[in-house]
Design a protein around this motif. Structure first.
Motif, PDB file in Angstrom:
ATOM      1  N   LEU A 101       0.689  -1.402  -0.052  1.00 16.85           N
ATOM      2  CA  LEU A 101       0.032   0.073   0.114  1.00 16.85           C
ATOM      3  C   LEU A 101       1.051   1.279  -0.042  1.00 16.85           C
ATOM      4  O   LEU A 101       2.061   1.360   0.637  1.00 16.85           O
ATOM      5  CB  LEU A 101      -0.784   0.059   1.207  1.00 16.85           C
ATOM      6  CG  LEU A 101      -1.592  -1.314   1.473  1.00 16.85           C
ATOM      7  CD1 LEU A 101      -2.392  -1.194   2.727  1.00 16.85           C
ATOM      8  CD2 LEU A 101      -2.529  -1.637   0.755  1.00 16.85           C
ATOM      9  N   GLU A 178      -8.322  -3.563   2.329  1.00 16.33           N
ATOM     10  CA  GLU A 178      -7.261  -2.967   2.680  1.00 16.33           C
ATOM     11  C   GLU A 178      -6.911  -1.793   2.179  1.00 16.33           C
ATOM     12  O   GLU A 178      -6.220  -0.876   2.864  1.00 16.33           O
ATOM     13  CB  GLU A 178      -5.799  -3.874   2.117  1.00 16.33           C
ATOM     14  CG  GLU A 178      -5.915  -5.084   2.440  1.00 16.33           C
ATOM     15  CD  GLU A 178      -5.741  -5.536   3.914  1.00 16.33           C
ATOM     16  OE1 GLU A 178      -5.311  -4.603   4.480  1.00 16.33           O
ATOM     17  OE2 GLU A 178      -5.611  -6.745   4.319  1.00 16.33           O
ATOM     18  N   GLN A 179      -7.714  -1.091   1.165  1.00 18.99           N
ATOM     19  CA  GLN A 179      -7.733   0.308   0.737  1.00 18.99           C
ATOM     20  C   GLN A 179      -7.896   1.305   1.822  1.00 18.99           C
ATOM     21  O   GLN A 179      -7.796   2.331   1.604  1.00 18.99           O
ATOM     22  CB  GLN A 179      -8.440   0.623  -0.428  1.00 18.99           C
ATOM     23  CG  GLN A 179      -8.162  -0.562  -1.844  1.00 18.99           C
ATOM     24  CD  GLN A 179      -9.065  -0.139  -2.930  1.00 18.99           C
ATOM     25  OE1 GLN A 179      -9.685   0.714  -2.958  1.00 18.99           O
ATOM     26  NE2 GLN A 179      -8.694  -0.940  -3.955  1.00 18.99           N
ATOM     27  N   ARG A 183      -3.644   3.253  -0.676  1.00 19.45           N
ATOM     28  CA  ARG A 183      -3.953   2.862  -2.224  1.00 19.45           C
ATOM     29  C   ARG A 183      -3.000   1.634  -2.228  1.00 19.45           C
ATOM     30  O   ARG A 183      -1.954   1.432  -2.261  1.00 19.45           O
ATOM     31  CB  ARG A 183      -3.471   4.043  -3.105  1.00 19.45           C
ATOM     32  CG  ARG A 183      -3.816   3.483  -4.600  1.00 19.45           C
ATOM     33  CD  ARG A 183      -3.719   4.673  -5.361  1.00 19.45           C
ATOM     34  NE  ARG A 183      -2.587   5.391  -5.246  1.00 19.45           N
ATOM     35  CZ  ARG A 183      -1.615   5.289  -6.021  1.00 19.45           C
ATOM     36  NH1 ARG A 183      -1.788   4.218  -7.138  1.00 19.45           N
ATOM     37  NH2 ARG A 183      -0.308   5.842  -6.078  1.00 19.45           N
ATOM     38  N   VAL A 184      -3.800   0.337  -2.923  1.00 15.05           N
ATOM     39  CA  VAL A 184      -3.157  -0.724  -3.245  1.00 15.05           C
ATOM     40  C   VAL A 184      -2.305  -0.605  -4.400  1.00 15.05           C
ATOM     41  O   VAL A 184      -2.981  -0.254  -5.473  1.00 15.05           O
ATOM     42  CB  VAL A 184      -4.175  -1.914  -3.175  1.00 15.05           C
ATOM     43  CG1 VAL A 184      -3.456  -3.064  -3.673  1.00 15.05           C
ATOM     44  CG2 VAL A 184      -4.800  -2.131  -1.862  1.00 15.05           C
TER      45      VAL A 184
END
Length: 220
Positions: A101, A178-179, A183-184
């Motif tokens: 990320l 997870e974002q 940002r992935v």
């Protein structure tokens, strides 16, 4: 008698009862309903025919239309008969994933490994009507990937590239929460394979150590 209650005039014929189902619709709506039912029937028959050609023994028709059949079946509708194989699977294979990320302050963070297979198992355990997707999507996607790649994770032709894209889409969807932390940028998957221990009455010795197969990082 209530003044708001109206009775048909004496001698007037009562309106005919409305026919049930599609027959009770007006002509334009009956045409639309018939076309919709026809389209669904054609789609269902086509799907069943392609699945039949896929699972049936190789024949002239399946060979002639192999590209069309494979294009429809893979990857979402792939069939598997390992349950009835002479040597059924004797391993637990878990698929895990992690993400890289970019946080709001510009830092690069790598998340811990998430056991996606364990999450699916927890979702279907004790469920009377478990989701077909949770039971089979990830498992079949991983089988599809390993069956179309070599030991160096290189794809073998078009099916290999398709399986890689399919597995990547699943992983991105699973890691989307997870974002919230950033940002992935990239994702990585691996498998954790553990052989089942031999039963107590058996003299067989089984290596139950967990072995990992890591895939390269994929850019999202």
């Amino acid at each position: 008698m209530d003044s708001n209650t109206r009775e048909p005039a004496e001698g007037a014929a009562a309106p005919p009862p409305r026919a049930p189902g599609i027959a009770g619709l007006s002509t334009p709506y009956r045409v639309v309903a018939a076309l919709a039912l026809g389209a669904v029937a054609v789609a269902a028959c086509t799907h069943l025919a392609l699945v039949f050609l896929h699972v049936a023994p190789s024949n002239t028709v399946s060979k002639q239309h192999a590209r069309t059949v494979d294009g429809w079946i893979y990857p979402e509708f792939e069939q598997n008969w390992k349950l009835f194989a002479p040597n059924p699977l004797q391993q637990n294979i878990a698929v895990e994933a992690r993400a890289q990320l970019r946080t709001d302050d510009g830092a690069l963070v790598t998340t811990d490994w998430r056991d996606l297979s364990a999450e699916d198992a927890a979702a279907i355990r004790h469920s009377l009507l478990p989701s077909h997707t949770e039971q089979n999507e990830l498992r079949r996607a991983w089988d599809f990937f390993t069956g179309s790649h070599d030991e160096d994770n290189k794809p073998n032709g078009e099916r290999g590239e398709l399986s890689e894209e399919y597995l990547r889409r699943i992983a991105v969807a699973r890691l989307s929460p997870e974002q919230r932390a950033g940002r992935v940028l990239r994702i990585q998957l691996r498998s954790a394979t553990t052989a089942l221990a031999a039963p107590e009455w058996s003299t067989e010795t089984t290596d139950t150590e967990t072995y990992y197969r890591e895939l390269p990082w994929w850019t999202v």
